[in-house]
Design a protein around this motif. Structure first.
Motif, PDB file in Angstrom:
ATOM      1  N   ASP A  38       0.801  -1.223   0.000  1.00 32.38           N
ATOM      2  CA  ASP A  38       0.000   0.000   0.000  1.00 32.38           C
ATOM      3  C   ASP A  38       0.835   1.274   0.000  1.00 32.38           C
ATOM      4  OD1 ASP A  38      -2.283  -1.490  -0.179  1.00 32.38           O
ATOM      5  OD2 ASP A  38      -2.859  -1.252   1.930  1.00 32.38           O
ATOM      6  N   PRO A  39       1.851   1.414   0.850  1.00 20.57           N
ATOM      7  CA  PRO A  39       2.653   2.644   0.811  1.00 20.57           C
ATOM      8  C   PRO A  39       3.366   2.849  -0.522  1.00 20.57           C
ATOM      9  CG  PRO A  39       3.057   1.469   2.863  1.00 20.57           C
ATOM     10  CD  PRO A  39       2.237   0.564   1.981  1.00 20.57           C
ATOM     11  N   VAL A  40       3.810   1.766  -1.134  1.00 27.14           N
ATOM     12  CA  VAL A  40       4.488   1.876  -2.426  1.00 27.14           C
ATOM     13  C   VAL A  40       3.498   2.308  -3.495  1.00 27.14           C
ATOM     14  CG1 VAL A  40       5.784   0.616  -4.192  1.00 27.14           C
ATOM     15  CG2 VAL A  40       6.200   0.160  -1.771  1.00 27.14           C
ATOM     16  N   ARG A  41       2.313   1.692  -3.497  1.00 26.39           N
ATOM     17  CA  ARG A  41       1.282   2.079  -4.469  1.00 26.39           C
ATOM     18  C   ARG A  41       0.913   3.541  -4.290  1.00 26.39           C
ATOM     19  NH1 ARG A  41      -0.332  -3.263  -3.670  1.00 26.39           N
ATOM     20  NH2 ARG A  41      -1.609  -2.763  -1.859  1.00 26.39           N
ATOM     21  N   ARG A  42       0.760   3.976  -3.046  1.00 20.67           N
ATOM     22  CA  ARG A  42       0.393   5.372  -2.790  1.00 20.67           C
ATOM     23  C   ARG A  42       1.495   6.329  -3.261  1.00 20.67           C
ATOM     24  NH1 ARG A  42      -3.374   8.556  -0.969  1.00 20.67           N
ATOM     25  NH2 ARG A  42      -2.814  10.426   0.187  1.00 20.67           N
ATOM     26  N   ALA A  43       2.750   5.969  -2.999  1.00 21.78           N
ATOM     27  CA  ALA A  43       3.861   6.813  -3.440  1.00 21.78           C
ATOM     28  C   ALA A  43       3.901   6.918  -4.964  1.00 21.78           C
ATOM     29  CB  ALA A  43       5.180   6.273  -2.905  1.00 21.78           C
ATOM     30  N   LEU A  44       3.688   5.799  -5.640  1.00 27.47           N
ATOM     31  CA  LEU A  44       3.657   5.819  -7.102  1.00 27.47           C
ATOM     32  C   LEU A  44       2.494   6.661  -7.619  1.00 27.47           C
ATOM     33  CD1 LEU A  44       4.495   2.086  -7.829  1.00 27.47           C
ATOM     34  CD2 LEU A  44       5.935   4.059  -8.352  1.00 27.47           C
TER      35      LEU A  44
END
Length: 149
Positions: A38-44
């Motif tokens: 989730d944090p990676v998806r949000r950052a992207l």
């Protein structure tokens, strides 16, 4: 390959669809699987959103402002100096209109100032040459350390 889907977002969570592109993408797919991604998806998603909104900023301002977050209808921008904060405040109507045109339910813009957030960090962090006195002092200190050996 990741494809960002931006649409009306009441909960401000990004939605990404993964496209299989072969074994080279397997580590990224593994990273994005499950709630740990989730944090990676949000950052992207935020990076993609920044890329869509930055062209709407005046040309000089775009290099000094970056989208930091989108939460509960608020676009949060970070600028590197107070002067850019004032200039960004003047561009708020255009930013909100651009955000709404790509499907965000944006109602407000928050601007934070944080030194050193310039897009071109090489300019901000460029080393300064040493003065002659500083070079002499450094050489003397190194020589004294060599004498101790």
């Amino acid at each position: 390959m990741l494809e960002t889907v931006i649409g009306p977002m009441s909960d401000s969570k990004p939605r990404l669809r993964r496209k299989a592109t072969g074994p080279a993408r397997a580590p990224l797919d593994a990273l994005l699987d499950g709630p740990a991604g989730d944090p990676v998806r949000r950052a992207l998603w935020l990076d993609d959103l920044d890329g869509r909104l930055r062209p709407c900023l005046p040309q000089g301002l775009a290099a000094h402002a970056r989208l930091a977050n989108f939460d509960r209808g608020r676009l949060v921008f970070v600028v590197d100096a107070p002067v850019w904060q004032a200039k960004l405040r003047l561009a708020i109507p255009e930013l909100l209109q651009a955000a709404r045109s790509i499907g965000l339910a944006a109602s407000d813009v928050v601007i934070r100032t944080s030194p050193g957030t310039a897009v071109d960090r090489k300019t901000v962090l460029a080393p300064r040459p040493m003065s002659a006195a500083t070079q002499q002092a450094l050489q003397a200190a190194l020589a004294s350390l060599r004498d101790l050996d």
